[in-house]
Scaffold this motif. Sequence first.
Motif, PDB file in Angstrom:
ATOM      1  N   ASP A  19      37.401  28.376  32.871  1.00 26.41           N
ATOM      2  CA  ASP A  19      37.417  29.276  34.028  1.00 26.41           C
ATOM      3  C   ASP A  19      36.781  30.620  33.697  1.00 26.41           C
ATOM      4  OD1 ASP A  19      38.591  27.345  35.589  1.00 26.41           O
ATOM      5  OD2 ASP A  19      40.577  28.269  35.624  1.00 26.41           O
ATOM      6  N   SER A  20      37.006  31.126  32.484  1.00 30.60           N
ATOM      7  CA  SER A  20      36.399  32.410  32.113  1.00 30.60           C
ATOM      8  C   SER A  20      34.879  32.278  32.059  1.00 30.60           C
ATOM      9  CB  SER A  20      36.955  32.928  30.786  1.00 30.60           C
ATOM     10  OG  SER A  20      36.496  32.148  29.694  1.00 30.60           O
ATOM     11  N   LEU A  21      34.400  31.132  31.627  1.00 31.17           N
ATOM     12  CA  LEU A  21      32.960  30.888  31.594  1.00 31.17           C
ATOM     13  C   LEU A  21      32.393  30.908  33.012  1.00 31.17           C
ATOM     14  CD1 LEU A  21      30.705  30.321  29.590  1.00 31.17           C
ATOM     15  CD2 LEU A  21      31.267  27.901  29.742  1.00 31.17           C
ATOM     16  N   GLU A  22      33.111  30.329  33.947  1.00 35.92           N
ATOM     17  CA  GLU A  22      32.685  30.347  35.345  1.00 35.92           C
ATOM     18  C   GLU A  22      32.635  31.783  35.879  1.00 35.92           C
ATOM     19  OE1 GLU A  22      31.609  27.657  37.141  1.00 35.92           O
ATOM     20  OE2 GLU A  22      31.801  26.575  35.249  1.00 35.92           O
ATOM     21  N   ILE A  23      33.633  32.569  35.553  1.00 29.86           N
ATOM     22  CA  ILE A  23      33.672  33.974  35.999  1.00 29.86           C
ATOM     23  C   ILE A  23      32.495  34.738  35.405  1.00 29.86           C
ATOM     24  CG2 ILE A  23      34.963  36.143  35.855  1.00 29.86           C
ATOM     25  CD1 ILE A  23      37.543  34.357  35.871  1.00 29.86           C
ATOM     26  N   ILE A  24      32.251  34.558  34.114  1.00 31.41           N
ATOM     27  CA  ILE A  24      31.141  35.238  33.438  1.00 31.41           C
ATOM     28  C   ILE A  24      29.816  34.879  34.103  1.00 31.41           C
ATOM     29  CG2 ILE A  24      29.805  35.266  31.281  1.00 31.41           C
ATOM     30  CD1 ILE A  24      32.562  35.134  29.827  1.00 31.41           C
ATOM     31  N   ARG A  25      29.713  33.639  34.533  1.00 30.19           N
ATOM     32  CA  ARG A  25      28.469  33.180  35.169  1.00 30.19           C
ATOM     33  C   ARG A  25      28.379  33.569  36.647  1.00 30.19           C
ATOM     34  NH1 ARG A  25      28.323  27.323  32.140  1.00 30.19           N
ATOM     35  NH2 ARG A  25      27.434  28.113  30.197  1.00 30.19           N
ATOM     36  N   GLY A  26      29.396  34.289  37.133  1.00 27.93           N
ATOM     37  CA  GLY A  26      29.323  34.828  38.485  1.00 27.93           C
ATOM     38  C   GLY A  26      29.968  33.994  39.571  1.00 27.93           C
ATOM     39  N   LYS A  27      30.628  32.912  39.215  1.00 38.47           N
ATOM     40  CA  LYS A  27      31.298  32.099  40.223  1.00 38.47           C
ATOM     41  C   LYS A  27      32.604  32.754  40.637  1.00 38.47           C
ATOM     42  CE  LYS A  27      29.263  27.670  39.428  1.00 38.47           C
ATOM     43  NZ  LYS A  27      29.469  26.245  39.346  1.00 38.47           N
ATOM     44  N   LYS A  28      33.000  32.503  41.845  1.00 32.69           N
ATOM     45  CA  LYS A  28      34.230  33.072  42.387  1.00 32.69           C
ATOM     46  C   LYS A  28      35.408  32.151  42.109  1.00 32.69           C
ATOM     47  CE  LYS A  28      32.290  36.553  44.517  1.00 32.69           C
ATOM     48  NZ  LYS A  28      32.463  37.884  44.067  1.00 32.69           N
ATOM     49  N   LEU A  29      36.518  32.755  41.747  1.00 34.19           N
ATOM     50  CA  LEU A  29      37.799  32.061  41.638  1.00 34.19           C
ATOM     51  C   LEU A  29      38.768  32.815  42.533  1.00 34.19           C
ATOM     52  CD1 LEU A  29      38.375  31.442  37.809  1.00 34.19           C
ATOM     53  CD2 LEU A  29      37.651  29.794  39.491  1.00 34.19           C
ATOM     54  N   GLY A  30      39.863  32.199  42.871  1.00 34.09           N
ATOM     55  CA  GLY A  30      40.883  32.918  43.619  1.00 34.09           C
ATOM     56  C   GLY A  30      41.315  34.153  42.844  1.00 34.09           C
ATOM     57  N   ASP A  31      41.701  35.193  43.567  1.00 39.71           N
ATOM     58  CA  ASP A  31      42.048  36.465  42.917  1.00 39.71           C
ATOM     59  C   ASP A  31      43.124  36.310  41.853  1.00 39.71           C
ATOM     60  OD1 ASP A  31      40.171  37.812  44.404  1.00 39.71           O
ATOM     61  OD2 ASP A  31      41.615  38.560  45.882  1.00 39.71           O
ATOM     62  N   GLN A  32      44.182  35.540  42.153  1.00 36.39           N
ATOM     63  CA  GLN A  32      45.277  35.391  41.181  1.00 36.39           C
ATOM     64  C   GLN A  32      44.813  34.632  39.939  1.00 36.39           C
ATOM     65  OE1 GLN A  32      48.405  33.583  43.468  1.00 36.39           O
ATOM     66  NE2 GLN A  32      49.327  35.573  43.943  1.00 36.39           N
ATOM     67  N   ARG A  33      44.039  33.569  40.152  1.00 34.12           N
ATOM     68  CA  ARG A  33      43.552  32.790  39.014  1.00 34.12           C
ATOM     69  C   ARG A  33      42.583  33.632  38.176  1.00 34.12           C
ATOM     70  NH1 ARG A  33      44.833  28.998  35.362  1.00 34.12           N
ATOM     71  NH2 ARG A  33      42.964  28.086  34.487  1.00 34.12           N
ATOM     72  N   ARG A  34      41.703  34.364  38.857  1.00 34.76           N
ATOM     73  CA  ARG A  34      40.735  35.220  38.163  1.00 34.76           C
ATOM     74  C   ARG A  34      41.460  36.238  37.295  1.00 34.76           C
ATOM     75  NH1 ARG A  34      37.847  39.998  38.407  1.00 34.76           N
ATOM     76  NH2 ARG A  34      35.614  39.799  38.082  1.00 34.76           N
ATOM     77  N   GLU A  35      42.469  36.874  37.864  1.00 34.16           N
ATOM     78  CA  GLU A  35      43.231  37.885  37.129  1.00 34.16           C
ATOM     79  C   GLU A  35      43.930  37.267  35.920  1.00 34.16           C
ATOM     80  OE1 GLU A  35      47.252  40.421  37.931  1.00 34.16           O
ATOM     81  OE2 GLU A  35      45.809  40.356  39.574  1.00 34.16           O
ATOM     82  N   LEU A  36      44.555  36.116  36.116  1.00 33.35           N
ATOM     83  CA  LEU A  36      45.256  35.435  35.022  1.00 33.35           C
ATOM     84  C   LEU A  36      44.285  35.036  33.910  1.00 33.35           C
ATOM     85  CD1 LEU A  36      47.871  33.993  33.897  1.00 33.35           C
ATOM     86  CD2 LEU A  36      46.933  31.938  34.992  1.00 33.35           C
ATOM     87  N   VAL A  37      43.171  34.440  34.287  1.00 35.73           N
ATOM     88  CA  VAL A  37      42.196  33.970  33.297  1.00 35.73           C
ATOM     89  C   VAL A  37      41.632  35.129  32.495  1.00 35.73           C
ATOM     90  CG1 VAL A  37      39.864  32.976  33.079  1.00 35.73           C
ATOM     91  CG2 VAL A  37      41.594  31.839  34.484  1.00 35.73           C
ATOM     92  N   LEU A  38      41.207  36.175  33.180  1.00 37.77           N
ATOM     93  CA  LEU A  38      40.625  37.315  32.468  1.00 37.77           C
ATOM     94  C   LEU A  38      41.648  37.996  31.571  1.00 37.77           C
ATOM     95  CD1 LEU A  38      38.320  38.778  35.235  1.00 37.77           C
ATOM     96  CD2 LEU A  38      37.619  37.590  33.150  1.00 37.77           C
ATOM     97  N   ARG A  39      42.879  38.054  32.022  1.00 41.66           N
ATOM     98  CA  ARG A  39      43.923  38.673  31.198  1.00 41.66           C
ATOM     99  C   ARG A  39      44.195  37.829  29.961  1.00 41.66           C
ATOM    100  NH1 ARG A  39      49.530  37.967  32.337  1.00 41.66           N
ATOM    101  NH2 ARG A  39      48.694  37.088  34.130  1.00 41.66           N
ATOM    102  N   LYS A  40      44.366  36.513  30.142  1.00 41.84           N
ATOM    103  CA  LYS A  40      44.703  35.640  29.013  1.00 41.84           C
ATOM    104  C   LYS A  40      43.567  35.547  27.993  1.00 41.84           C
ATOM    105  CE  LYS A  40      48.863  34.210  29.903  1.00 41.84           C
ATOM    106  NZ  LYS A  40      49.964  34.579  29.016  1.00 41.84           N
ATOM    107  N   VAL A  41      42.338  35.311  28.460  1.00 39.57           N
ATOM    108  CA  VAL A  41      41.228  35.193  27.524  1.00 39.57           C
ATOM    109  C   VAL A  41      40.913  36.558  26.916  1.00 39.57           C
ATOM    110  CG1 VAL A  41      38.823  34.474  27.228  1.00 39.57           C
ATOM    111  CG2 VAL A  41      40.327  33.158  28.699  1.00 39.57           C
ATOM    112  N   GLY A  42      41.058  37.618  27.702  1.00 42.58           N
ATOM    113  CA  GLY A  42      40.866  38.966  27.165  1.00 42.58           C
ATOM    114  C   GLY A  42      41.869  39.281  26.074  1.00 42.58           C
ATOM    115  N   GLU A  43      43.138  38.923  26.300  1.00 43.09           N
ATOM    116  CA  GLU A  43      44.168  39.128  25.272  1.00 43.09           C
ATOM    117  C   GLU A  43      43.816  38.346  24.008  1.00 43.09           C
ATOM    118  OE1 GLU A  43      47.871  37.848  26.987  1.00 43.09           O
ATOM    119  OE2 GLU A  43      48.040  39.612  28.284  1.00 43.09           O
ATOM    120  N   PHE A  44      43.386  37.111  24.183  1.00 43.36           N
ATOM    121  CA  PHE A  44      43.032  36.258  23.055  1.00 43.36           C
ATOM    122  C   PHE A  44      41.887  36.873  22.251  1.00 43.36           C
ATOM    123  CE2 PHE A  44      40.374  32.749  21.408  1.00 43.36           C
ATOM    124  CZ  PHE A  44      41.255  32.255  20.466  1.00 43.36           C
ATOM    125  N   MET A  45      40.828  37.318  22.939  1.00 44.31           N
ATOM    126  CA  MET A  45      39.680  37.912  22.241  1.00 44.31           C
ATOM    127  C   MET A  45      40.068  39.232  21.565  1.00 44.31           C
ATOM    128  SD  MET A  45      37.090  35.971  22.305  1.00 44.31           S
ATOM    129  CE  MET A  45      36.823  34.394  23.101  1.00 44.31           C
TER     130      MET A  45
END
Length: 144
Positions: A19-45
């Motif tokens: 999902d983070s790859l999709e966001i990076i490539r500019g695809k839209k995700l639901g706001d809640q999913r987008r927020e969760l994905v960016l937070r989780k992968v951001g925390e991991f990185m």
Amino acid sequence: MSTISGIEFSIGLRHVLEDSLEIIRGKKLGDQRRELVLRKVGEFMNKAKNGSDAIGAAVFVDAEGAPETVEAYALLFHHLKRIFPDLVEKIKTTADVLQRLDHNEIVPPKGRKEAGLLIETLLDSLDYEAAANAYNPAETSQMM
């Protein structure tokens, strides 16, 4: 080994990375999913970045969240060290891109491309390792 943010050593890691790859490539995700994905992968990185700093400084025993940060970095190092000689710099770039996306900031195409490449390569390596671990030649030879 403990789990980092509860996702890193599970199938959930692959899903949030995809999902983070999709966001990076500019695809839209639901706001809640987008927020969760960016937070989780951001925390991991960020944990991986902090883990590399702690290992480099040989102070990881006293570092905040040391076991999780070292585990996050170890996972990335294991899968990506041969592909990215400048792995620590790539981790930092990816963490920055994810943070900027999480804050709805503009991210230049070069940054998106670098972050996407790191995440895509990690996903490929995780898939390869899972397939390799699932393969059992002894079972195959018994079937013949």
